[in-house]
Enzyme design. Structure first.
Site, PDB file in Angstrom:
ATOM      1  CE  LYS A   1      -1.942  -1.261   3.929  1.00 44.32           C
ATOM      2  NZ  LYS A   1      -1.385  -2.294   4.255  1.00 44.32           N
TER       3      LYS A   1
ATOM      4  NE  ARG B   1       7.355  -2.593   6.174  1.00 45.99           N
ATOM      5  CZ  ARG B   1       5.991  -2.672   6.380  1.00 45.99           C
ATOM      6  NH1 ARG B   1       5.007  -2.194   5.260  1.00 45.99           N
ATOM      7  NH2 ARG B   1       5.304  -3.432   7.141  1.00 45.99           N
TER       8      ARG B   1
ATOM      9  NE  ARG C   1      -4.405  -1.516   9.886  1.00 52.84           N
ATOM     10  CZ  ARG C   1      -3.405  -1.002   9.338  1.00 52.84           C
ATOM     11  NH1 ARG C   1      -3.594   0.194   8.915  1.00 52.84           N
ATOM     12  NH2 ARG C   1      -2.461  -1.763   9.248  1.00 52.84           N
TER      13      ARG C   1
ATOM     14  NE  ARG D   1       6.047  -0.605  10.152  1.00 53.98           N
ATOM     15  CZ  ARG D   1       4.893  -0.785   9.573  1.00 53.98           C
ATOM     16  NH1 ARG D   1       4.756  -0.415   8.395  1.00 53.98           N
ATOM     17  NH2 ARG D   1       3.909  -1.513  10.068  1.00 53.98           N
TER      18      ARG D   1
ATOM     19  NE  ARG E   1       1.931  -5.301  11.294  1.00 56.12           N
ATOM     20  CZ  ARG E   1       3.181  -5.283  10.824  1.00 56.12           C
ATOM     21  NH1 ARG E   1       4.252  -5.970  11.412  1.00 56.12           N
ATOM     22  NH2 ARG E   1       3.497  -4.904   9.490  1.00 56.12           N
TER      23      ARG E   1
END
Ligand code: ADP
Ligand code: ADP
Ligand code: ZN
Length: 213
Positions: free
Chosen positions: A13, A126, A87, A160, A171
């Site tokens: 996203k 990431r 969400r 992160r 998640r």
């Protein structure tokens, strides 16, 4: 044009939102980025949400709706990209009301479909540029060999705190339980378009371009 990018953690996203900002002058509204900023600057709200975020649970609807409401009153430019918001169904209703109240509408909701196994690889590789937020990946989009961000030349890259296997499990569970009902919600409203998020970054961008025209 106002659009939502909907998809599980690591679906791409943020990556696609940044391209739309560059190419169309749209404004990216990422509640994840806003919450991380609040943490870094040490605001009371930032302190309140830190542990919840690290566990991979959702922050309260009130907090994220408040963050979005503030931003909608600012610059609109080429329209908003809602990235990681809404969400929950409550957030989706609130967004509808906020847009209505400002004489705006939602144009398209793009659901990005990515297999769970691929999400684990994406999230574990990431990193982001500490200066401009450009998103990198250890194998699919590596930091340039000279160690400098290709967008801004920055040399600090961050990982992160929640990009670990344990938090990702939570998640994903939260995504299927609380966020995936939005797929039916927006389908019923006629807003939903689905893209295959498994392809390379350019291929996904081309699919999104085809949807947005
Ligand atoms: P991802 O890139 O994994 O999709 P985000 O950066 O969007 O994650 O969000 C990181 C974390 O911030 C979430 O796990 C959650 O704790 C919190 N968060 C972000 N957006 C929302 C939201 N709309 N509602 C509730 N919590 C949110
Ligand atoms: P989200 O915002 O949905 O959590 P990101 O845009 O941060 O997802 O992407 C998660 C990770 O996957 C990043 O490391 C990014 O570089 C990488 N990535 C994004 N899109 C793709 C893609 N189409 N193919 C391979 N890797 C991707
Ligand atoms: Zn950068």
């Amino acid at each position: 044009m106002n659009i939502i990018l909907l998809g599980p953690p690591g679906a791409g996203k943020g990556t696609q939102a940044r391209r739309l900002v560059d190419e169309r002058g749209m404004i990216q509204l990422s509640t994840g980025d806003m919450l991380r900023e609040a943490r870094t600057s040490g605001t009371p709200m930032g302190k309140q949400v830190a542990a919840v975020m690290d566990r991979g649970e959702l922050v309260t609807d009130e907090i994220v709706i408040g963050l979005i409401a503030e931003k909608l009153d600012g610059d609109k430019a080429g329209g908003f990209i809602f990235d990681g918001f809404p969400r929950t169904l409550k957030q989706a209703d609130a967004l509808g009301q906020l847009l209505d109240g400002r004489g705006e509408k939602l144009d398209v909701v793009i659901e990005m479909q990515v297999d769970d196994e691929a999400l684990v690889d994406r999230v574990s590789g990431r990193s982001t540029c500490g200066s401009c937020g450009e998103v990198y990946h250890d194998t699919t989009k590596p930091i340039p060999a000279d160690g400098k961000c290709s967008v801004c030349g920055g040399t600090e890259f961050k990982r992160r705190a929640d990009d670990n296997a344990e938090s990702l499990k939570t998640r994903l569970f939260e995504y299927y339980k609380q966020t995936s009902p939005l797929i039916g919600y927006y389908y019923a409203k006629g807003h939903l378009r689905t893209v295959d998020g498994m392809g390379e970054i350019d291929a996904v961008a081309a699919e999104i371009k085809a949807v947005l025209g």
